[in-house]
Write an enzyme that holds these catalytic residues in place. Sequence first.
Site, PDB file in Angstrom:
ATOM      1  N   ASP A  20      48.416 -27.008 -15.514  1.00  0.00           N
ATOM      2  CA  ASP A  20      48.906 -27.826 -14.399  1.00  0.00           C
ATOM      3  C   ASP A  20      50.033 -27.110 -13.652  1.00  0.00           C
ATOM      4  O   ASP A  20      51.082 -27.688 -13.387  1.00  0.00           O
ATOM      5  CB  ASP A  20      49.369 -29.199 -14.899  1.00  0.00           C
ATOM      6  CG  ASP A  20      49.483 -30.225 -13.769  1.00  0.00           C
ATOM      7  OD1 ASP A  20      48.871 -30.030 -12.702  1.00  0.00           O
ATOM      8  OD2 ASP A  20      50.194 -31.229 -13.961  1.00  0.00           O
ATOM      9  N   ILE A  21      49.788 -25.853 -13.292  1.00  0.00           N
ATOM     10  CA  ILE A  21      50.780 -25.110 -12.510  1.00  0.00           C
ATOM     11  C   ILE A  21      50.743 -25.639 -11.080  1.00  0.00           C
ATOM     12  O   ILE A  21      49.694 -25.667 -10.441  1.00  0.00           O
ATOM     13  CB  ILE A  21      50.492 -23.596 -12.536  1.00  0.00           C
ATOM     14  CG1 ILE A  21      50.646 -23.056 -13.958  1.00  0.00           C
ATOM     15  CG2 ILE A  21      51.404 -22.846 -11.561  1.00  0.00           C
ATOM     16  CD1 ILE A  21      52.038 -23.196 -14.535  1.00  0.00           C
TER      17      ILE A  21
END
Length: 97
Positions: A20-21
Amino acid sequence: MLPVLAALGMAHEQGVVHRDIKPANIILLRGGGVKVADFGVARIDSSELTGFGPVVGTPTYMSPEGLQGKRVDGRSDLYSAGMVLLELVTGQRPHPG
């Protein structure tokens, strides 16, 4: 972005994929440093608890394989980091909506 990539490299060496960058998970510190935050949906290679199947992450920054619910690895984090960099350079979200 170099400190973000360095942090991801360290995580990947330990078998951890962030998944979840996005800008909200990159924290700028007062001294100019950077922290990558929120490993809440990370996948650990040696664990069966964080498998694949359901879509996990923020769609705007997700890799194609992540959007399809396929197995992701460190390359997916690099794709997401690239989408963040694209937004930094252009001032626009990579995939609006």
